[in-house]
Write a protein that holds these residues in place. Sequence first.
Motif, PDB file in Angstrom:
ATOM      1  N   THR A 240     -21.959  56.482  43.169  1.00 32.72           N
ATOM      2  CA  THR A 240     -22.360  57.157  41.930  1.00 32.72           C
ATOM      3  C   THR A 240     -21.681  56.487  40.740  1.00 32.72           C
ATOM      4  OG1 THR A 240     -20.569  58.755  42.247  1.00 32.72           O
ATOM      5  CG2 THR A 240     -22.752  59.378  43.053  1.00 32.72           C
ATOM      6  N   THR A 241     -22.284  55.438  40.232  1.00 39.43           N
ATOM      7  CA  THR A 241     -21.844  54.816  38.976  1.00 39.43           C
ATOM      8  C   THR A 241     -23.104  54.543  38.163  1.00 39.43           C
ATOM      9  OG1 THR A 241     -20.025  53.758  40.158  1.00 39.43           O
ATOM     10  CG2 THR A 241     -20.462  52.993  37.917  1.00 39.43           C
ATOM     11  N   PRO A 242     -23.636  55.583  37.507  1.00 39.48           N
ATOM     12  CA  PRO A 242     -24.941  55.409  36.853  1.00 39.48           C
ATOM     13  C   PRO A 242     -24.895  54.484  35.649  1.00 39.48           C
ATOM     14  CG  PRO A 242     -24.001  57.569  36.372  1.00 39.48           C
ATOM     15  CD  PRO A 242     -23.139  56.959  37.413  1.00 39.48           C
ATOM     16  N   ILE A 243     -23.789  54.513  34.871  1.00 39.38           N
ATOM     17  CA  ILE A 243     -23.694  53.703  33.657  1.00 39.38           C
ATOM     18  C   ILE A 243     -22.494  52.773  33.774  1.00 39.38           C
ATOM     19  CG2 ILE A 243     -23.467  53.713  31.141  1.00 39.38           C
ATOM     20  CD1 ILE A 243     -26.062  54.915  32.102  1.00 39.38           C
ATOM     21  N   VAL A 244     -22.700  51.503  33.398  1.00 42.57           N
ATOM     22  CA  VAL A 244     -21.617  50.526  33.407  1.00 42.57           C
ATOM     23  C   VAL A 244     -21.615  49.776  32.078  1.00 42.57           C
ATOM     24  CG1 VAL A 244     -21.749  50.204  35.915  1.00 42.57           C
ATOM     25  CG2 VAL A 244     -23.036  48.671  34.396  1.00 42.57           C
ATOM     26  N   ALA A 245     -20.500  49.122  31.805  1.00 41.62           N
ATOM     27  CA  ALA A 245     -20.447  48.201  30.670  1.00 41.62           C
ATOM     28  C   ALA A 245     -20.713  46.801  31.192  1.00 41.62           C
ATOM     29  CB  ALA A 245     -19.088  48.265  29.990  1.00 41.62           C
ATOM     30  N   ARG A 246     -21.696  46.132  30.633  1.00 39.67           N
ATOM     31  CA  ARG A 246     -22.040  44.769  31.028  1.00 39.67           C
ATOM     32  C   ARG A 246     -21.782  43.841  29.850  1.00 39.67           C
ATOM     33  NH1 ARG A 246     -28.175  43.739  32.074  1.00 39.67           N
ATOM     34  NH2 ARG A 246     -28.187  44.245  29.842  1.00 39.67           N
ATOM     35  N   ALA A 247     -21.036  42.781  30.121  1.00 40.88           N
ATOM     36  CA  ALA A 247     -20.776  41.786  29.088  1.00 40.88           C
ATOM     37  C   ALA A 247     -21.322  40.444  29.527  1.00 40.88           C
ATOM     38  CB  ALA A 247     -19.281  41.671  28.814  1.00 40.88           C
ATOM     39  N   SER A 248     -21.954  39.727  28.610  1.00 39.67           N
ATOM     40  CA  SER A 248     -22.364  38.338  28.815  1.00 39.67           C
ATOM     41  C   SER A 248     -21.565  37.486  27.841  1.00 39.67           C
ATOM     42  CB  SER A 248     -23.862  38.161  28.570  1.00 39.67           C
ATOM     43  OG  SER A 248     -24.613  38.934  29.482  1.00 39.67           O
TER      44      SER A 248
ATOM     45  N   VAL B 204     -15.060  30.313  23.710  1.00 40.49           N
ATOM     46  CA  VAL B 204     -16.128  31.308  23.579  1.00 40.49           C
ATOM     47  C   VAL B 204     -17.053  30.922  22.428  1.00 40.49           C
ATOM     48  CG1 VAL B 204     -16.669  33.707  23.027  1.00 40.49           C
ATOM     49  CG2 VAL B 204     -14.757  33.172  24.553  1.00 40.49           C
ATOM     50  N   VAL B 205     -18.352  30.841  22.711  1.00 39.48           N
ATOM     51  CA  VAL B 205     -19.338  30.522  21.676  1.00 39.48           C
ATOM     52  C   VAL B 205     -20.363  31.634  21.487  1.00 39.48           C
ATOM     53  CG1 VAL B 205     -19.094  28.026  21.919  1.00 39.48           C
ATOM     54  CG2 VAL B 205     -20.747  29.249  23.359  1.00 39.48           C
ATOM     55  N   GLY B 206     -20.289  32.658  22.342  1.00 38.86           N
ATOM     56  CA  GLY B 206     -21.207  33.779  22.198  1.00 38.86           C
ATOM     57  C   GLY B 206     -20.832  34.886  23.164  1.00 38.86           C
ATOM     58  N   GLN B 207     -21.089  36.120  22.760  1.00 41.57           N
ATOM     59  CA  GLN B 207     -20.770  37.255  23.622  1.00 41.57           C
ATOM     60  C   GLN B 207     -21.634  38.440  23.269  1.00 41.57           C
ATOM     61  OE1 GLN B 207     -17.102  39.487  22.442  1.00 41.57           O
ATOM     62  NE2 GLN B 207     -16.634  37.587  21.344  1.00 41.57           N
ATOM     63  N   ARG B 208     -21.854  39.281  24.247  1.00 44.54           N
ATOM     64  CA  ARG B 208     -22.601  40.510  24.034  1.00 44.54           C
ATOM     65  C   ARG B 208     -22.157  41.518  25.086  1.00 44.54           C
ATOM     66  NH1 ARG B 208     -29.214  41.350  24.369  1.00 44.54           N
ATOM     67  NH2 ARG B 208     -29.215  43.597  23.949  1.00 44.54           N
ATOM     68  N   ALA B 209     -21.930  42.748  24.682  1.00 48.51           N
ATOM     69  CA  ALA B 209     -21.538  43.798  25.611  1.00 48.51           C
ATOM     70  C   ALA B 209     -22.327  45.061  25.302  1.00 48.51           C
ATOM     71  CB  ALA B 209     -20.039  44.069  25.515  1.00 48.51           C
ATOM     72  N   GLU B 210     -22.685  45.804  26.341  1.00 49.02           N
ATOM     73  CA  GLU B 210     -23.466  47.023  26.157  1.00 49.02           C
ATOM     74  C   GLU B 210     -23.298  47.931  27.353  1.00 49.02           C
ATOM     75  OE1 GLU B 210     -27.576  45.857  25.901  1.00 49.02           O
ATOM     76  OE2 GLU B 210     -27.345  44.346  27.459  1.00 49.02           O
TER      77      GLU B 210
ATOM     78  N   GLU C 234     -16.876  54.676  29.804  1.00 46.85           N
ATOM     79  CA  GLU C 234     -15.929  54.979  28.727  1.00 46.85           C
ATOM     80  C   GLU C 234     -15.723  53.706  27.914  1.00 46.85           C
ATOM     81  OE1 GLU C 234     -12.454  54.772  27.521  1.00 46.85           O
ATOM     82  OE2 GLU C 234     -13.434  56.190  26.124  1.00 46.85           O
ATOM     83  N   ALA C 235     -16.266  53.695  26.716  1.00 45.44           N
ATOM     84  CA  ALA C 235     -16.350  52.458  25.936  1.00 45.44           C
ATOM     85  C   ALA C 235     -14.989  51.856  25.629  1.00 45.44           C
ATOM     86  CB  ALA C 235     -17.112  52.722  24.638  1.00 45.44           C
ATOM     87  N   ALA C 236     -14.007  52.655  25.288  1.00 44.86           N
ATOM     88  CA  ALA C 236     -12.692  52.120  24.929  1.00 44.86           C
ATOM     89  C   ALA C 236     -12.020  51.476  26.137  1.00 44.86           C
ATOM     90  CB  ALA C 236     -11.816  53.230  24.349  1.00 44.86           C
ATOM     91  N   SER C 237     -12.101  52.113  27.292  1.00 41.62           N
ATOM     92  CA  SER C 237     -11.512  51.538  28.510  1.00 41.62           C
ATOM     93  C   SER C 237     -12.212  50.243  28.883  1.00 41.62           C
ATOM     94  CB  SER C 237     -11.601  52.540  29.661  1.00 41.62           C
ATOM     95  OG  SER C 237     -10.856  53.709  29.377  1.00 41.62           O
ATOM     96  N   ALA C 238     -13.528  50.231  28.758  1.00 39.36           N
ATOM     97  CA  ALA C 238     -14.279  49.014  29.066  1.00 39.36           C
ATOM     98  C   ALA C 238     -13.887  47.886  28.135  1.00 39.36           C
ATOM     99  CB  ALA C 238     -15.778  49.300  28.968  1.00 39.36           C
ATOM    100  N   ALA C 239     -13.740  48.178  26.839  1.00 38.75           N
ATOM    101  CA  ALA C 239     -13.383  47.142  25.872  1.00 38.75           C
ATOM    102  C   ALA C 239     -12.020  46.543  26.196  1.00 38.75           C
ATOM    103  CB  ALA C 239     -13.381  47.720  24.456  1.00 38.75           C
TER     104      ALA C 239
END
Length: 324
Positions: free
Chosen positions: A72-80, A147-153, A130-135
Motif C-alpha cells: 500500500t503505497t498509492p502516492i510516491v515522489a518521483r524525480a527525474s 546537473v543540467v535538468g530536474q523535475r520532481a512530482e 509527504e513532500a518535505a520528507s521527500a525533498a
Amino acid sequence: GGAGGLAATGGSGLHGRSPGLAIDRMRAAELVTADGRMLRPAADEHPEVFWAVRGAGANIGIVTAFEFEAGTTPIVARASVMYDVARPAPFLEQWGAAVEAAPREVSAFLYVGGGARPFAQATIVYAGDEAASAARALEPFVELPGVVGQRAELVPYPTVPLTSGAPHAGQQSAVMHGGLAGHIDRDLAQRLEVLLRSPGVDMVQMRSAGGAINDVPTDATAYAHRHQNFSVTAVAARPSPSFDVVWAPVRQRMDGMYLSFESRHRPEDVAAAFPPKTLERLRRIKADWDPDDVFSQNFDLSARTSADSKGGALVSKHDVSVTG
C-alpha cells in the motif's frame, strides 16, 4: 520478460528498497511440472518448490499464476534528474555513496550513456507522499555535480514504470552483461568509466538494491543475494567479442549476478547467479522435479563448471565444452 520473468527471477524495481523484491511478497504460485502435473507451491505445500520458484522458477517448471501480498503505497515522489558527466568515475562513486546514504524509502535507477562525453539520467522514487520528507531525501541527488535538468512530482506509483503500450514480442536485439556489487568504490567506478568510453557500449544501468531487499535471509529464497547494494548492467546494440572483453574487468569486481540482466547463460554465469549452497539445493530440487532437464531454455541448472568436475575445461552435463 513480463511479469512471469520478473517474478520468477527476483523482481527488482523502482520501489525495491522499501518493500523488497517481488518474490519477497509472493505467497503462492501455480506451476506445471515437467511430467505435466499441476502444483500450487506455497510455504505449507511443496515448500522446496516454492523456495526454488522464488529466484529460479524458469528452471523448475512453467509458472502459470502467482499470488502476491499487495503493498500500500498509492502516492510516491518521483524525480527525474539529468547530468552532464564530464568525469564518469568520480560521479559514479558519488552516486553510489548517495544511494547507500539514502533512507530505504528511496530507490534509484541511473542510466549512463556510452561515449567520449557520457550523459546520465536518473529516475529516483521516494515511497511516500509527504513532500518535505521527500525533498530532504532527494536533495543529495540534485546536489551531485553536472546537473543540467530536474523535475520532481507526487504521482500514483503505477504511473512510474514507463511502458510503450506496444505488444510484447519477447525478443530484443540488444545484449547485456550484468552483475551485483556491494559498493561503487573508486576502483569499480574507474573500471566502469573505461567500459563507458569503449566503442560499442551503448549504456550502463545502475539499479539500487539494499534496504528491505537485504532484510531477507540469504537462504529464504533461491535468490540469495541479500547484501549487495547495486545491480550493474552494460548494454550493447549487438553481441561482439569486444563487448565481452571490455566487460571482463568490471565482471571481476562483481559479487553475484541477477540472471535477467545477463544475455549469456553459460555454466559459470549460473554459478555466479547462485552461491554454492543455493545451487546445490536447486540441483537437488531439479533432480526431483525435472530429472530429464526439460526446462533448460533460460538457464541450465544442471550444467556444471570445472569447479564441479575438477577438470581443466568447463564441461556441461552433455560433455560439450564451453569456452569464453
